[in-house]
Scaffold this motif. Structure first.
Motif, PDB file in Angstrom:
ATOM      1  N   SER A  90     -12.819   6.096  49.069  1.00  7.77           N
ATOM      2  CA  SER A  90     -13.610   6.102  48.131  1.00  7.77           C
ATOM      3  C   SER A  90     -12.903   6.539  46.614  1.00  7.77           C
ATOM      4  CB  SER A  90     -14.944   6.949  48.068  1.00  7.77           C
ATOM      5  OG  SER A  90     -14.715   8.514  48.031  1.00  7.77           O
ATOM      6  N   LEU A  91     -11.846   7.304  47.039  1.00  8.24           N
ATOM      7  CA  LEU A  91     -10.886   7.945  45.776  1.00  8.24           C
ATOM      8  C   LEU A  91      -9.593   7.039  45.709  1.00  8.24           C
ATOM      9  CD1 LEU A  91     -10.664  11.462  47.030  1.00  8.24           C
ATOM     10  CD2 LEU A  91     -11.726  10.794  45.025  1.00  8.24           C
ATOM     11  N   GLY A  92      -9.834   5.571  46.467  1.00 11.62           N
ATOM     12  CA  GLY A  92      -8.699   4.615  46.289  1.00 11.62           C
ATOM     13  C   GLY A  92      -7.525   4.415  47.316  1.00 11.62           C
ATOM     14  N   ALA A  93      -7.852   5.460  48.174  1.00 20.37           N
ATOM     15  CA  ALA A  93      -6.685   5.302  49.137  1.00 20.37           C
ATOM     16  C   ALA A  93      -6.894   4.063  50.049  1.00 20.37           C
ATOM     17  CB  ALA A  93      -6.608   6.583  50.094  1.00 20.37           C
ATOM     18  N   ILE A  94      -5.811   3.513  50.729  1.00 22.65           N
ATOM     19  CA  ILE A  94      -5.949   2.333  51.488  1.00 22.65           C
ATOM     20  C   ILE A  94      -6.021   2.772  53.098  1.00 22.65           C
ATOM     21  CG2 ILE A  94      -4.809   0.061  52.103  1.00 22.65           C
ATOM     22  CD1 ILE A  94      -3.911   0.260  49.113  1.00 22.65           C
ATOM     23  N   LEU A  95      -6.897   2.562  53.865  1.00 21.59           N
ATOM     24  CA  LEU A  95      -6.772   3.080  55.424  1.00 21.59           C
ATOM     25  C   LEU A  95      -6.173   1.875  56.186  1.00 21.59           C
ATOM     26  CD1 LEU A  95     -10.415   4.822  55.697  1.00 21.59           C
ATOM     27  CD2 LEU A  95      -8.294   5.720  54.774  1.00 21.59           C
ATOM     28  N   ILE A  96      -5.276   2.623  56.836  1.00 18.84           N
ATOM     29  CA  ILE A  96      -4.609   1.360  57.596  1.00 18.84           C
ATOM     30  C   ILE A  96      -4.573   2.089  59.198  1.00 18.84           C
ATOM     31  CG2 ILE A  96      -2.288   0.314  58.177  1.00 18.84           C
ATOM     32  CD1 ILE A  96      -1.769   0.972  55.083  1.00 18.84           C
ATOM     33  N   ILE A  98      -5.157   8.986  43.597  1.00 19.88           N
ATOM     34  CA  ILE A  98      -4.361   8.556  45.037  1.00 19.88           C
ATOM     35  C   ILE A  98      -4.697   7.064  45.241  1.00 19.88           C
ATOM     36  CG2 ILE A  98      -4.467  10.931  46.116  1.00 19.88           C
ATOM     37  CD1 ILE A  98      -6.965  10.013  47.696  1.00 19.88           C
ATOM     38  N   ARG A  99      -5.256   6.447  43.996  1.00 20.98           N
ATOM     39  CA  ARG A  99      -5.269   4.905  44.224  1.00 20.98           C
ATOM     40  C   ARG A  99      -4.092   4.388  44.905  1.00 20.98           C
ATOM     41  NH1 ARG A  99      -7.250   3.567  38.518  1.00 20.98           N
ATOM     42  NH2 ARG A  99      -5.635   5.285  37.959  1.00 20.98           N
ATOM     43  N   GLY A 100      -4.262   3.689  45.812  1.00 23.02           N
ATOM     44  CA  GLY A 100      -3.083   2.679  46.643  1.00 23.02           C
ATOM     45  C   GLY A 100      -2.225   3.477  47.647  1.00 23.02           C
ATOM     46  N   LEU A 101      -2.585   5.095  47.818  1.00 23.93           N
ATOM     47  CA  LEU A 101      -1.815   5.771  48.784  1.00 23.93           C
ATOM     48  C   LEU A 101      -2.282   5.175  50.282  1.00 23.93           C
ATOM     49  CD1 LEU A 101      -0.204   8.400  49.081  1.00 23.93           C
ATOM     50  CD2 LEU A 101      -2.617   9.541  49.876  1.00 23.93           C
ATOM     51  N   ARG A 102      -1.343   4.941  50.914  1.00 22.32           N
ATOM     52  CA  ARG A 102      -1.268   4.394  52.252  1.00 22.32           C
ATOM     53  C   ARG A 102      -1.705   5.390  53.272  1.00 22.32           C
ATOM     54  NH1 ARG A 102       3.704   1.063  53.105  1.00 22.32           N
ATOM     55  NH2 ARG A 102       4.457   3.220  52.388  1.00 22.32           N
ATOM     56  N   VAL A 103      -3.067   5.490  53.713  1.00 20.90           N
ATOM     57  CA  VAL A 103      -3.427   6.533  54.653  1.00 20.90           C
ATOM     58  C   VAL A 103      -3.560   5.704  56.230  1.00 20.90           C
ATOM     59  CG1 VAL A 103      -5.273   8.198  55.278  1.00 20.90           C
ATOM     60  CG2 VAL A 103      -4.275   7.872  52.983  1.00 20.90           C
ATOM     61  N   TYR A 140      -5.313  17.780  47.202  1.00 18.52           N
ATOM     62  CA  TYR A 140      -5.901  18.339  45.775  1.00 18.52           C
ATOM     63  C   TYR A 140      -6.846  17.220  45.597  1.00 18.52           C
ATOM     64  CZ  TYR A 140      -6.651  19.429  41.043  1.00 18.52           C
ATOM     65  OH  TYR A 140      -6.820  19.962  39.854  1.00 18.52           O
ATOM     66  N   ALA A 141      -6.661  16.071  45.610  1.00 17.04           N
ATOM     67  CA  ALA A 141      -7.737  14.941  45.225  1.00 17.04           C
ATOM     68  C   ALA A 141      -8.779  15.028  46.051  1.00 17.04           C
ATOM     69  CB  ALA A 141      -6.913  13.349  45.536  1.00 17.04           C
ATOM     70  N   TYR A 142      -8.687  15.198  47.531  1.00 15.75           N
ATOM     71  CA  TYR A 142      -9.930  15.341  48.400  1.00 15.75           C
ATOM     72  C   TYR A 142     -10.675  16.560  47.917  1.00 15.75           C
ATOM     73  CZ  TYR A 142     -12.382  16.046  52.687  1.00 15.75           C
ATOM     74  OH  TYR A 142     -13.337  16.044  53.415  1.00 15.75           O
ATOM     75  N   GLU A 143      -9.656  17.666  47.824  1.00 17.01           N
ATOM     76  CA  GLU A 143     -10.624  19.102  47.523  1.00 17.01           C
ATOM     77  C   GLU A 143     -11.297  18.919  46.243  1.00 17.01           C
ATOM     78  OE1 GLU A 143      -8.388  22.994  46.933  1.00 17.01           O
ATOM     79  OE2 GLU A 143      -8.014  22.077  45.381  1.00 17.01           O
TER      80      GLU A 143
END
Length: 460
Positions: free
Chosen positions: A275-281, A242-247, A439-442
């Motif tokens: 930490s999994l690569g998501a971007i927190l916004i 999930i790298r780059g996923l905008r959360v 799924y990535a979080y799980e």
């Protein structure tokens, strides 16, 4: 067979000859008989129907016929979903002897995929509440602690999944009724995009807000079951990248009037996603203030219409809270109803813009409080007092109005040993993003949680 088995594990055992469809069906029926008296998660167990179906499927497979996506998977259904020839009470005394002459569209669709119908799950009366404390069939008990509610209104479905009394279940969601019990019972629940899953044959609360959704023990089972429900494959989205996923992280509303432990676990889940690569916004959602009243106006207006004839003949046969909810519909004017529908449109436009321009997924707590003890009707946040109904639906009901998909996935336990849910929301028809993120979080966070859940709730 011992211990919880995923859908893939059950079907793998069929292929290797480790067990048959009848073995698996009898296994679940035996567990229901032994464990459900303490939970009260079923109103009707379709024992003869289930074993007959299992035998028919064995013969089908043996003859070399092609089998469906859910071959030999036992499922349960919330008891406001019509099942042909099987009592469907809607959780009421008024319809206690109702036996439908046809299946709801979703039941028919999943039977055609060779699933097995185990039975009908207990629920809040007519799906008009969030505790599943049913005055006619008794309360559903939370498998983590039997003194607590499982949430609602699909409480029996979530409790049955948590306790492994079904491989998965189908619930309904008007203001959070899949996600609230999923969060309260430590399982996974998805409210899909509006109309993504047909609602024909479901007893409505509100045709504007009602959704049909899956409740499962894990994300892989959810992807498989939801794929069968929608006739498209979600397995490719079981991807840990999930790298780059905008959360989006709300800066207001979803962090107000919330249990401190619930909020702390939510913040930890955000750190895990990052930490999994998501971007927190940071995301401004201040425009949603007052949405609960809007949702309630729509739901009560339409429920009053749905129940009009029953209220005329049988009002005294409703439980107290369902009766009060339906009677409130009489005080809503047509102008208020239309204004609520127009505000709903505004919310839809605002969220559509938010998802198009700024974020892929919005992350919130599923509910601001853990499950409450059976019979408790109020919750206190310092000097602020709120009904359990209003608290439980505060973070979920909005997304029924906005018509977008919303997922609840466990994100930990409170010090009292009660589960907490993380809600992930995406724009219309982007369930793939929720399945990928969930799924990535799980895979990163929930292995120990699931082990503990199966030990405490299922007795493994």
């Amino acid at each position: 067979m011992m211990g919880r088995k995923t859908i893939q594990e059950i079907q793998s055992g069929y292929k290797t000859g480790s067990w048959t469809t009848l073995d698996i069906t009898k296994y679940y029926l035996k567990r229901i008989k032994k464990k459900d008296p303490a939970l009260n998660s079923y109103i009707t167990v379709a024992k003869d129907r289930a074993t007959g179906e299992a035998k028919r499927l064995e013969a089908k497979s043996s003859s070399g016929e092609q089998t469906g996506l859910l071959y030999g998977i036992p499922l349960s259904y919330k008891d406001n979903i019509d099942t042909k020839g099987i009592r469907t009470t809607y959780g009421s005394s008024i319809d206690a002897n109702h036996i439908p002459d046809k299946n709801a569209a979703i039941v028919q669709r999943l039977l055609l995929q060779d699933s097995i119908l185990l039975g009908k799950n207990n629920l809040h009366e007519y799906a008009l509440g969030v505790t599943s404390n049913n005055p006619h069939y008794g309360p559903v008990h939370n498998p983590w602690n039997h003194e607590y509610t499982p949430g609602g209104s699909s409480g029996g479905s979530a409790a049955a999944v948590a306790a492994d009394l079904t491989a998965a279940s189908i619930g309904t969601d008007t203001g959070g009724s899949v996600r609230i019990p999923a969060a309260s019972c430590g399982v996974v629940g998805l409210k899909p995009t509006y109309n993504k899953v047909p609602t024909e044959g479901v007893f409505y609360v509100s045709w504007t807000l009602d959704h049909v959704g899956p409740i499962t023990a894990n994300m892989t089972d959810l992807a498989i079951l939801f794929g069968a429900m929608t006739k498209q494959s979600y397995l490719p989205y079981l991807n840990q990248d999930i790298r780059g996923l905008r959360v989006g992280v709300p800066t207001s509303y979803f962090n107000e009037h919330i249990d401190p432990e619930t909020y702390a676990l939510y913040l930890q889940s955000l750190e895990a996603l990052e930490s999994l690569g998501a971007i927190l916004i940071d995301t401004d959602v201040s425009f949603v203030e007052g949405n609960s009243e809007v949702s309630l106006t729509i739901a009560a207006s339409e429920a009053g219409y749905v129940h009009k004839s029953r209220m005329e003949c049988c009002l005294s046969q409703y439980g107290a809270d369902a009766r009060a909810f339906l009677e409130s519909s009489r005080d809503i004017t047509s102008l208020q109803y239309i204004e609520a529908l127009k505000t709903k449109e505004m919310y839809m436009n605002m969220f559509d813009q938010l998802f198009r321009e700024r974020i892929d997924v919005l992350a919130t707590p599923t509910i601001p409080i853990p499950a409450r003890k059976i019979g408790v009707d109020e919750v206190h946040f310092g000097d602020y007092t709120e009904s359990v109904f209003d608290a439980m639906t505060r973070y979920t009901g909005l997304f029924n109005m906005v018509e977008v998909p919303a997922l609840s996935i466990p994100c930990g336990l409170t010090s009292e040993g009660l589960p907490v849910g993380l809600q992930l929301v995406a724009r219309k028809d982007r369930e793939d993003l929720l399945i990928r993120a969930g799924y990535a979080y799980e895979q990163d966070q929930l292995k120990e949680f699931y082990r503990l859940r199966d030990q405490i709730c299922a007795g493994y």
